[in-house]
Design a protein around this motif. Structure first.
Motif, PDB file in Angstrom:
ATOM      1  N   ILE A  85      28.296 -70.153 -28.225  1.00 48.20           N
ATOM      2  CA  ILE A  85      28.412 -68.915 -27.793  1.00 48.20           C
ATOM      3  C   ILE A  85      27.570 -68.594 -26.594  1.00 48.20           C
ATOM      4  N   SER A  86      26.615 -69.065 -26.271  1.00 49.39           N
ATOM      5  CA  SER A  86      25.913 -69.011 -24.935  1.00 49.39           C
ATOM      6  C   SER A  86      26.673 -69.379 -23.913  1.00 49.39           C
ATOM      7  N   ALA A  87      27.400 -70.524 -23.882  1.00 47.20           N
ATOM      8  CA  ALA A  87      28.378 -71.023 -22.625  1.00 47.20           C
ATOM      9  C   ALA A  87      29.387 -70.055 -22.470  1.00 47.20           C
ATOM     10  N   PRO A 279      29.242 -86.062 -23.147  1.00 52.65           N
ATOM     11  CA  PRO A 279      30.274 -85.834 -22.231  1.00 52.65           C
ATOM     12  C   PRO A 279      30.485 -84.604 -21.891  1.00 52.65           C
ATOM     13  N   ILE A 280      30.043 -83.650 -22.855  1.00 51.98           N
ATOM     14  CA  ILE A 280      30.379 -82.307 -22.480  1.00 51.98           C
ATOM     15  C   ILE A 280      29.485 -81.834 -21.286  1.00 51.98           C
ATOM     16  N   MET A 281      28.238 -82.247 -21.186  1.00 56.68           N
ATOM     17  CA  MET A 281      27.209 -81.879 -20.335  1.00 56.68           C
ATOM     18  C   MET A 281      27.432 -82.986 -19.341  1.00 56.68           C
ATOM     19  N   ARG A 282      27.898 -83.996 -19.423  1.00 57.17           N
ATOM     20  CA  ARG A 282      27.885 -84.954 -18.298  1.00 57.17           C
ATOM     21  C   ARG A 282      28.957 -84.746 -17.206  1.00 57.17           C
ATOM     22  N   ILE A 283      30.177 -84.361 -17.676  1.00 57.83           N
ATOM     23  CA  ILE A 283      31.465 -84.004 -16.839  1.00 57.83           C
ATOM     24  C   ILE A 283      31.048 -82.811 -16.085  1.00 57.83           C
ATOM     25  N   ILE A 286      28.121 -79.188 -16.105  1.00 57.04           N
ATOM     26  CA  ILE A 286      28.371 -77.810 -16.362  1.00 57.04           C
ATOM     27  C   ILE A 286      28.826 -77.686 -17.741  1.00 57.04           C
ATOM     28  N   ILE A 287      28.714 -76.694 -18.749  1.00 52.65           N
ATOM     29  CA  ILE A 287      29.175 -76.486 -20.155  1.00 52.65           C
ATOM     30  C   ILE A 287      30.143 -75.043 -19.615  1.00 52.65           C
ATOM     31  N   THR A 288      31.393 -75.431 -19.408  1.00 60.30           N
ATOM     32  CA  THR A 288      31.846 -74.067 -19.177  1.00 60.30           C
ATOM     33  C   THR A 288      32.434 -73.377 -20.349  1.00 60.30           C
ATOM     34  N   GLY A 292      32.678 -74.522 -24.197  1.00 66.73           N
ATOM     35  CA  GLY A 292      31.848 -73.634 -25.175  1.00 66.73           C
ATOM     36  C   GLY A 292      32.929 -73.178 -26.391  1.00 66.73           C
ATOM     37  N   ALA A 293      33.836 -72.764 -26.135  1.00 67.86           N
ATOM     38  CA  ALA A 293      34.959 -72.639 -26.905  1.00 67.86           C
ATOM     39  C   ALA A 293      35.228 -73.597 -27.923  1.00 67.86           C
ATOM     40  N   VAL A 294      35.212 -74.962 -27.346  1.00 69.49           N
ATOM     41  CA  VAL A 294      35.487 -76.198 -28.052  1.00 69.49           C
ATOM     42  C   VAL A 294      34.328 -76.358 -29.200  1.00 69.49           C
ATOM     43  N   LEU A 295      33.187 -76.178 -28.514  1.00 66.99           N
ATOM     44  CA  LEU A 295      31.873 -76.272 -29.582  1.00 66.99           C
ATOM     45  C   LEU A 295      32.024 -75.288 -30.728  1.00 66.99           C
ATOM     46  N   LEU A 296      32.240 -73.908 -30.401  1.00 62.46           N
ATOM     47  CA  LEU A 296      32.366 -73.022 -31.527  1.00 62.46           C
ATOM     48  C   LEU A 296      33.357 -73.376 -32.240  1.00 62.46           C
ATOM     49  N   SER A 297      34.664 -73.910 -31.890  1.00 62.09           N
ATOM     50  CA  SER A 297      35.661 -74.025 -32.704  1.00 62.09           C
ATOM     51  C   SER A 297      35.354 -75.385 -33.543  1.00 62.09           C
TER      52      SER A 297
END
Length: 308
Positions: A85-87, A279-283, A286-288, A292-297
Motif C-alpha cells: 500500500i505504501s509503495a 529482488p524487488i528492492m535490488r532492481i 526502487i519499489i515502484t 507495490g501492487a505485486v506485493l499487495l496481490s
C-alpha cells in the motif's frame, strides 16, 4: 457482539500504546534523555507493546496458535500489505544501507524463527537466545545509528508537561494494554469457536492486522509525506523486533507450542515474502507502484488460499 468487543479491544490496545509512549516520553524528557534515545527505546517499545501483550496473554491462556499467528501474520502483512500500500501511494527509494543492514537482519530473524519452531515448540532456552539478540541489536543501533523521533522543540514541550499528567498517561496506557489484550484474545478465541475457524487463522489475519495498525498508519503517513525511507525502515524494523522481542519475551515466560500447519504453510509464506523482497528492492533500487501492487496481490492471494 464478539466482533464489536474485539474492535473495542483493538482500540483500547492502540490508545494504551499511545498513552504509554506519551507519558513515558514526557518523563524521559524531564529526566534529560535525548530525543534520539527516547525514540530508540520508549517509542520503539511502545509501538510493539500491543503485539507483545496479545502474544503473552494468548500464551498464558493456552492459545499458542494466536501467539505464533500474531507474529507470523504481522510479518507477512508488514511486507506485503503495508509495504504494498505504501509503495502504491508513492514509490519507495531504497538506500544501499537498507540492503546491507536492515534487510539481512530481517531475513536472519525470520529464518531463525522458523528453525526454532520446526520441532513444534520454542523453548525457554530459545527464548533466551532471541531476547539476547534483541538486546544486542538495540545496543548496536544505539552505538552506531542516530535515530531521532522528536525534534529538540518537541522534547522541550514534553519537559513542560505536568509530571502528574505524564504519570497518569503511563499508568493509563499500561492498564489499557492489559485490558485491551484480554478483550482481544478472549473474543478472538470465542469467535474461532463459534464459527469453527481455527485460532491459527484468526491469529494470522484479524489479530495480526489489528496489532499491525500502528505500522500501517505510520508507513502510510510516511508515504503520503514522501518520506519513503522511514516507511521501509519502520516495516523491516518491526519484523525484526516481532521475532526477537515478542517471541523471545513470550518464550521466556512460557514455552510456545507451534502447530504443524504453521510450519508447512504460514512460515513458508513469511519466508517467501521476505526472500521476494530482496529482488524487488535490488532492481533499480526502487519499489515502484507496480511492485507495490505485486506485493499487495500476493497478500490477497495468501488470504484467499488461507480461507478457501
Amino acid at each position: 457482539m464478539s466482533y464489536l468487543i474485539l474492535a473495542i479491544g483493538f482500540l483500547i490496545l492502540l490508545l494504551g500504546g499511545k498513552f504509554l509512549v506519551d507519558g513515558a516520553s514526557a518523563i524521559a524528557a524531564r529526566l534529560g534523555l535525548s530525543p534520539g534515545l527516547i525514540g530508540l527505546t520508549i517509542v520503539a517499545f511502545g509501538t510493539s507493546a500491543p503485539e507483545l501483550l496479545v502474544s503473552v496473554t494468548a500464551s498464558l491462556k493456552g492459545s499458542s496458535d494466536i501467539t505464533v499467528g500474531n507474529v507470523i501474520g504481522s510479518n507477512i502483512s508488514n511486507i506485503s500489505l503495508v509495504l504494498g500500500i505504501s509503495a502504491i501511494i508513492f514509490p519507495i527509494y531504497i538506500q544501499k544501507s537498507t540492503l546491507k543492514l536492515d534487510y539481512p537482519f530481517t531475513l536472519i530473524s525470520s529464518v531463525l524463527f522458523y528453525m526454532m519452531a520446526f520441532n513444534g515448540v520454542i523453548s525457554l532456552y530459545e527464548g533466551v537466545i532471541l531476547f539476547s539478540c534483541f538486546i544486542a541489536l538495540n545496543w548496536y543501533f544505539f552505538k552506531t545509528i542516530e535515530r531521532v523521533e522528536f525534534t529538540e522543540e518537541e522534547a522541550a514541550l514534553m519537559k513542560k508537561q505536568s509530571p502528574w499528567l505524564a504519570i497518569l498517561q503511563l499508568i493509563g496506557g499500561a492498564a489499557g494494554l492489559y485490558f485491551g489484550s484480554e478483550l482481544v484474545v478472549g473474543n478472538a478465541s470465542l469467535i474461532a469457536r463459534n464459527f469453527g475457524v481455527s485460532e491459527r487463522i484468526i491469529g494470522v489475519t484479524i489479530i495480526a492486522i489489528g496489532t499491525s495498525l500502528p505500522e500501517l498508519v505510520t508507513s502510510v503517513l510516511a508515504a503520503l509525506k514522501k518520506e519513503t525511507e522511514m516507511a521501509l525502515g519502520n516495516i523491516l524494523g518491526s519484523n525484526i523486533m516481532n521475532v526477537f522481542s515478542i517471541i523471545g519475551i513470550t518464550a521466556l515466560i512460557k514455552p510456545i507450542d507451534v502447530a504443524t500447519e504453521f510450519i508447512f504453510t504460514d512460515f513458508v509464506w513469511m519466508l517467501g515474502f521476505t526472500i521476494l523482497l530482496l529482488p524487488i528492492m535490488r532492481i533499480n533500487y526502487i519499489i515502484t507502484r507496480i511492485k507495490g501492487a505485486v506485493l499487495l496481490s500476493g497478500y490477497l492471494l495468501y488470504i484467499y488460499i488461507l480461507i478457501s
